[in-house]
Scaffold this active site. Structure first.
Site, PDB file in Angstrom:
ATOM      1  N   CYS A  87       7.018  39.895 -11.037  1.00 51.48           N
ATOM      2  CA  CYS A  87       7.209  40.469  -9.710  1.00 51.48           C
ATOM      3  C   CYS A  87       7.177  42.004  -9.756  1.00 51.48           C
ATOM      4  CB  CYS A  87       8.493  39.929  -9.096  1.00 51.48           C
ATOM      5  SG  CYS A  87       8.521  40.021  -7.301  1.00 51.48           S
ATOM      6  N   HIS A 171       8.112  34.194  -9.792  1.00 52.35           N
ATOM      7  CA  HIS A 171       9.165  34.038 -10.795  1.00 52.35           C
ATOM      8  C   HIS A 171       9.087  32.639 -11.398  1.00 52.35           C
ATOM      9  CE1 HIS A 171      11.276  37.799  -9.756  1.00 52.35           C
ATOM     10  NE2 HIS A 171      10.837  37.540  -8.535  1.00 52.35           N
ATOM     11  N   GLU A 173      10.745  32.334 -14.391  1.00 49.14           N
ATOM     12  CA  GLU A 173      11.886  32.408 -15.304  1.00 49.14           C
ATOM     13  C   GLU A 173      13.189  31.927 -14.667  1.00 49.14           C
ATOM     14  OE1 GLU A 173      12.337  36.170 -12.922  1.00 49.14           O
ATOM     15  OE2 GLU A 173      10.761  34.769 -13.490  1.00 49.14           O
TER      16      GLU A 173
END
Length: 242
Positions: A87, A171, A173
């Site tokens: 991001c 994202h 993660e």
């Protein structure tokens, strides 16, 4: 071997599942918080790779640590140290590579199905589509010479590869705990940002076990590929003075 440097910018936007993958490979790590006063190094040669996570800030903000991060990225690119940006981190990488970063007409917040370009399917275990989590107001243009890896309905440029360097305008993660913290932190924005591109907190937090399982399949494949580019040779000991 040299550690992987992780630059985190928000309490609720930690390395999450990426941290688990790095530890599974037995990689040494160093985590810095530039937003809290940690000074990003200027030399990337002390690290096997550099990871930049998300931020509530924009890459256009005139803050010393943001400028210093781009100096570090420029050095990492020159030295061939693999960079992985999520991001805000991907926007920092894109800008360092000469691309522009612009404000979106509307924020993109919530779960999204993304398409994987044919050239990038080997990065994601052969998948043609994947699920990702998004929370951003800006988007990058494609850097010169980069390959688009992901695109979606709310953004053409959702990911790119530039040699061993990877940028994600999303994202992969995220974890259960991290998403709950993030929603609590951004509750006011979620309450006022209703529209076709902003999901509610209830929608974001629903079906998390199933959603996270899907995300982790793609994330594990991508992170494994990136880790494969790290220089894992032992660091030679400096000779002692006579």
């Amino acid at each position: 071997m040299r550690p992987v440097l992780i630059l985190q910018h928000e309490p609720a936007q930690g390395p999450g599942f990426l941290l688990q993958c790095l530890r599974e490979h037995g990689l040494p790590l160093e985590l810095l918080r530039p937003d809290l006063g940690d000074r990003p190094p200027a030399y990337a040669g002390d690290f096997s790779g550099v990871v930049l996570l998300g931020s509530d800030h924009s890459v256009r903000d005139r803050l010393p640590w943001i400028d210093r991060e781009r100096l570090l990225l420029a050095n990492a690119l020159r030295l061939g140290r693999p960079v992985l940006g999520h991001c805000f981190g991907a926007q920092q990488l894109a800008r360092t590579l000469g691309a522009t970063v612009n404000r979106n007409p509307r924020p993109d917040i919530g779960w999204r199905e993304l398409w994987v370009t044919p050239a990038a399917r080997h990065l994601f275990d052969g998948q043609e589509r994947l699920l990702s989590f998004n929370w951003h107001h800006d988007s990058f243009q494609m850097p010169p010479g980069a390959t688009r890896t992901l695109f979606g309905l709310h953004g053409l440029n959702k990911g790119f590869a530039f040699g061993p360097h990877l940028g994600l305008q999303s994202h992969l993660e995220v974890t259960d705990e991290g998403l709950r913290q993030w929603c609590a932190h951004g509750r006011a924005e979620l309450a006022t940002g209703q529209g076709p591109t902003v999901q509610s907190e209830q929608d974001i937090l629903s079906d998390l076990p199933e959603r996270l399982a899907r995300v982790r399949r793609a994330a594990r494949a991508l992170y494994h590929h990136w880790i494969g580019h790290l220089d894992r040779r032992p660091v030679a000991a400096r000779p002692r003075a006579a």
